[in-house]
Design a protein around this motif. Sequence first.
Motif, PDB file in Angstrom:
ATOM      1  N   THR A  39      12.658   4.042   2.570  1.00  0.00           N
ATOM      2  CA  THR A  39      13.185   4.555   3.249  1.00  0.00           C
ATOM      3  C   THR A  39      13.330   6.041   2.745  1.00  0.00           C
ATOM      4  OG1 THR A  39      15.546   3.953   1.843  1.00  0.00           O
ATOM      5  CG2 THR A  39      15.275   2.791   3.945  1.00  0.00           C
ATOM      6  N   GLU A  40      13.476   6.805   3.363  1.00  0.00           N
ATOM      7  CA  GLU A  40      13.507   8.096   2.809  1.00  0.00           C
ATOM      8  C   GLU A  40      11.508   8.680   2.225  1.00  0.00           C
ATOM      9  OE1 GLU A  40      16.543   9.064   0.093  1.00  0.00           O
ATOM     10  OE2 GLU A  40      17.955   7.907   1.097  1.00  0.00           O
ATOM     11  N   ASP A  41      10.436   7.862   2.907  1.00  0.00           N
ATOM     12  CA  ASP A  41       8.990   8.321   3.012  1.00  0.00           C
ATOM     13  C   ASP A  41       9.337   7.784   1.314  1.00  0.00           C
ATOM     14  OD1 ASP A  41       8.168   9.215   5.162  1.00  0.00           O
ATOM     15  OD2 ASP A  41       8.356  11.646   4.235  1.00  0.00           O
ATOM     16  N   ARG A  42       9.461   6.775   0.736  1.00  0.00           N
ATOM     17  CA  ARG A  42       9.037   6.162  -0.685  1.00  0.00           C
ATOM     18  C   ARG A  42       8.359   4.680  -0.993  1.00  0.00           C
ATOM     19  NH1 ARG A  42      12.439   7.679  -4.734  1.00  0.00           N
ATOM     20  NH2 ARG A  42      12.042   5.555  -5.806  1.00  0.00           N
ATOM     21  N   TYR A  43       7.317   4.792  -1.525  1.00  0.00           N
ATOM     22  CA  TYR A  43       6.549   4.082  -1.323  1.00  0.00           C
ATOM     23  C   TYR A  43       5.998   2.659  -2.463  1.00  0.00           C
ATOM     24  CZ  TYR A  43       4.024   6.048   3.059  1.00  0.00           C
ATOM     25  OH  TYR A  43       3.766   6.153   4.014  1.00  0.00           O
ATOM     26  N   PHE A  44       5.752   1.846  -2.555  1.00  0.00           N
ATOM     27  CA  PHE A  44       5.328   0.678  -3.612  1.00  0.00           C
ATOM     28  C   PHE A  44       4.403   0.198  -2.721  1.00  0.00           C
ATOM     29  CE2 PHE A  44       5.761  -3.507  -5.439  1.00  0.00           C
ATOM     30  CZ  PHE A  44       5.909  -3.302  -7.364  1.00  0.00           C
ATOM     31  N   PHE A  45       3.231   0.515  -4.370  1.00  0.00           N
ATOM     32  CA  PHE A  45       2.067  -0.479  -4.081  1.00  0.00           C
ATOM     33  C   PHE A  45       1.921  -1.639  -5.364  1.00  0.00           C
ATOM     34  CE2 PHE A  45       2.092   4.041  -2.948  1.00  0.00           C
ATOM     35  CZ  PHE A  45       1.046   3.704  -1.764  1.00  0.00           C
ATOM     36  N   LEU A  46       1.471  -2.310  -5.385  1.00  0.00           N
ATOM     37  CA  LEU A  46       0.926  -3.908  -6.284  1.00  0.00           C
ATOM     38  C   LEU A  46      -0.305  -4.071  -5.966  1.00  0.00           C
ATOM     39  CD1 LEU A  46       2.299  -5.436  -8.131  1.00  0.00           C
ATOM     40  CD2 LEU A  46       2.481  -6.915  -6.144  1.00  0.00           C
ATOM     41  N   GLN A  47      -0.994  -3.966  -7.043  1.00  0.00           N
ATOM     42  CA  GLN A  47      -2.674  -4.156  -6.810  1.00  0.00           C
ATOM     43  C   GLN A  47      -3.130  -4.963  -8.031  1.00  0.00           C
ATOM     44  OE1 GLN A  47      -4.887   0.095  -8.177  1.00  0.00           O
ATOM     45  NE2 GLN A  47      -6.072  -1.959  -9.550  1.00  0.00           N
ATOM     46  N   TRP A  48      -3.283  -6.671  -7.682  1.00  0.00           N
ATOM     47  CA  TRP A  48      -4.381  -7.594  -7.886  1.00  0.00           C
ATOM     48  C   TRP A  48      -6.120  -6.770  -9.017  1.00  0.00           C
ATOM     49  CZ3 TRP A  48      -8.209 -10.746  -8.455  1.00  0.00           C
ATOM     50  CH2 TRP A  48      -7.751 -11.599  -9.117  1.00  0.00           C
ATOM     51  N   GLN A  49      -5.792  -7.618 -10.382  1.00  0.00           N
ATOM     52  CA  GLN A  49      -7.419  -7.194 -10.618  1.00  0.00           C
ATOM     53  C   GLN A  49      -7.361  -8.046 -11.340  1.00  0.00           C
ATOM     54  OE1 GLN A  49      -9.144  -3.394 -11.100  1.00  0.00           O
ATOM     55  NE2 GLN A  49     -11.164  -3.806 -11.232  1.00  0.00           N
ATOM     56  N   ASP A  50      -8.532  -8.831 -11.592  1.00  0.00           N
ATOM     57  CA  ASP A  50      -9.011  -9.838 -12.844  1.00  0.00           C
ATOM     58  C   ASP A  50      -7.688  -9.834 -13.956  1.00  0.00           C
ATOM     59  OD1 ASP A  50     -10.571 -10.290 -15.415  1.00  0.00           O
ATOM     60  OD2 ASP A  50     -10.509  -8.407 -16.161  1.00  0.00           O
ATOM     61  N   GLY A  51      -6.964 -10.720 -13.082  1.00  0.00           N
ATOM     62  CA  GLY A  51      -5.840 -11.681 -13.456  1.00  0.00           C
ATOM     63  C   GLY A  51      -4.624 -10.978 -14.276  1.00  0.00           C
ATOM     64  N   LYS A  52      -4.492  -9.769 -13.634  1.00  0.00           N
ATOM     65  CA  LYS A  52      -3.846  -7.998 -13.846  1.00  0.00           C
ATOM     66  C   LYS A  52      -2.733  -7.470 -12.625  1.00  0.00           C
ATOM     67  CE  LYS A  52      -6.672  -7.052 -17.862  1.00  0.00           C
ATOM     68  NZ  LYS A  52      -7.560  -6.183 -18.410  1.00  0.00           N
ATOM     69  N   TYR A  53      -1.965  -7.663 -13.138  1.00  0.00           N
ATOM     70  CA  TYR A  53      -0.646  -6.318 -11.964  1.00  0.00           C
ATOM     71  C   TYR A  53       0.017  -4.998 -12.194  1.00  0.00           C
ATOM     72  CZ  TYR A  53      -0.510 -10.693  -9.419  1.00  0.00           C
ATOM     73  OH  TYR A  53      -0.550 -12.284  -8.096  1.00  0.00           O
ATOM     74  N   VAL A  54      -0.499  -4.015 -12.219  1.00  0.00           N
ATOM     75  CA  VAL A  54      -0.246  -2.249 -11.466  1.00  0.00           C
ATOM     76  C   VAL A  54       0.798  -2.433 -10.296  1.00  0.00           C
ATOM     77  CG1 VAL A  54      -1.117  -0.490 -11.553  1.00  0.00           C
ATOM     78  CG2 VAL A  54      -2.822  -1.977 -12.762  1.00  0.00           C
ATOM     79  N   ALA A  55       1.521  -2.042 -11.032  1.00  0.00           N
ATOM     80  CA  ALA A  55       2.594  -1.731 -10.141  1.00  0.00           C
ATOM     81  C   ALA A  55       3.172   0.410  -9.843  1.00  0.00           C
ATOM     82  CB  ALA A  55       4.309  -1.810  -9.764  1.00  0.00           C
ATOM     83  N   MET A  56       3.409   0.185  -8.864  1.00  0.00           N
ATOM     84  CA  MET A  56       3.330   1.688  -8.851  1.00  0.00           C
ATOM     85  C   MET A  56       4.531   1.805  -7.847  1.00  0.00           C
ATOM     86  SD  MET A  56      -0.124   3.164  -8.996  1.00  0.00           S
ATOM     87  CE  MET A  56      -1.288   1.713  -7.909  1.00  0.00           C
ATOM     88  N   GLU A  57       5.144   3.159  -8.069  1.00  0.00           N
ATOM     89  CA  GLU A  57       6.668   3.767  -7.149  1.00  0.00           C
ATOM     90  C   GLU A  57       6.504   5.267  -6.615  1.00  0.00           C
ATOM     91  OE1 GLU A  57      10.799   2.653  -5.749  1.00  0.00           O
ATOM     92  OE2 GLU A  57      10.739   2.703  -7.935  1.00  0.00           O
ATOM     93  N   GLY A  58       7.091   5.822  -5.798  1.00  0.00           N
ATOM     94  CA  GLY A  58       6.458   7.045  -5.080  1.00  0.00           C
ATOM     95  C   GLY A  58       6.485   7.635  -3.821  1.00  0.00           C
ATOM     96  N   THR A  59       6.169   9.243  -3.508  1.00  0.00           N
ATOM     97  CA  THR A  59       6.674   9.462  -2.651  1.00  0.00           C
ATOM     98  C   THR A  59       5.283   9.762  -1.868  1.00  0.00           C
ATOM     99  OG1 THR A  59       7.196  11.287  -3.149  1.00  0.00           O
ATOM    100  CG2 THR A  59       9.178   9.589  -3.292  1.00  0.00           C
ATOM    101  N   ARG A  60       5.955  10.313  -0.359  1.00  0.00           N
ATOM    102  CA  ARG A  60       4.175  10.888   0.203  1.00  0.00           C
ATOM    103  C   ARG A  60       4.600  12.097  -0.301  1.00  0.00           C
ATOM    104  NH1 ARG A  60       2.536   9.833   5.612  1.00  0.00           N
ATOM    105  NH2 ARG A  60       3.689   7.817   5.436  1.00  0.00           N
ATOM    106  N   THR A  61       2.963  12.804  -0.607  1.00  0.00           N
ATOM    107  CA  THR A  61       2.409  14.084  -1.001  1.00  0.00           C
ATOM    108  C   THR A  61       2.167  14.967   0.699  1.00  0.00           C
ATOM    109  OG1 THR A  61       1.566  12.809  -2.866  1.00  0.00           O
ATOM    110  CG2 THR A  61       1.074  15.282  -2.360  1.00  0.00           C
ATOM    111  N   PRO A  62       3.056  16.243   0.811  1.00  0.00           N
ATOM    112  CA  PRO A  62       3.165  16.579   1.224  1.00  0.00           C
ATOM    113  C   PRO A  62       1.528  17.193   1.695  1.00  0.00           C
ATOM    114  CG  PRO A  62       4.696  17.069   0.186  1.00  0.00           C
ATOM    115  CD  PRO A  62       3.768  16.189   0.021  1.00  0.00           C
ATOM    116  N   ALA A  63       0.947  17.435   3.203  1.00  0.00           N
ATOM    117  CA  ALA A  63      -0.089  17.728   3.566  1.00  0.00           C
ATOM    118  C   ALA A  63      -0.214  18.638   2.692  1.00  0.00           C
ATOM    119  CB  ALA A  63      -0.814  17.374   4.829  1.00  0.00           C
ATOM    120  N   ALA A  64      -0.037  19.538   2.838  1.00  0.00           N
ATOM    121  CA  ALA A  64      -0.233  21.513   2.540  1.00  0.00           C
ATOM    122  C   ALA A  64      -0.324  20.854   0.816  1.00  0.00           C
ATOM    123  CB  ALA A  64       0.751  22.068   2.783  1.00  0.00           C
TER     124      ALA A  64
END
Length: 69
Positions: A35-60
């Motif tokens: 909700t409210e343009d919030r994002y959660f990203f999960l990445q897996w590579q080489d047996g490692k997970y990276v988690a990131m949370e953020g909001t949408r960046t305005p195009a301007a």
Amino acid sequence: MTYELEHHRNDMVRAEGNTDFRANDQVLFWRYFGTEDRYFFLQWQDGKYVAMEGTRTPAAQIKFMKGTN
């Protein structure tokens, strides 16, 4: 906060310079939308997970800069 899976993909990595990951490894990405343009990203590579949370960046606020090879 509850997130819903929006996008999933896998790819091969191109890495240069000082990094924790090797080039030509498989990488998997999951992007979740909340909700409210919030994002959660999960990445897996080489047996490692990276988690990131953020909001949408305005195009301007986004600027593209020409790179060199």
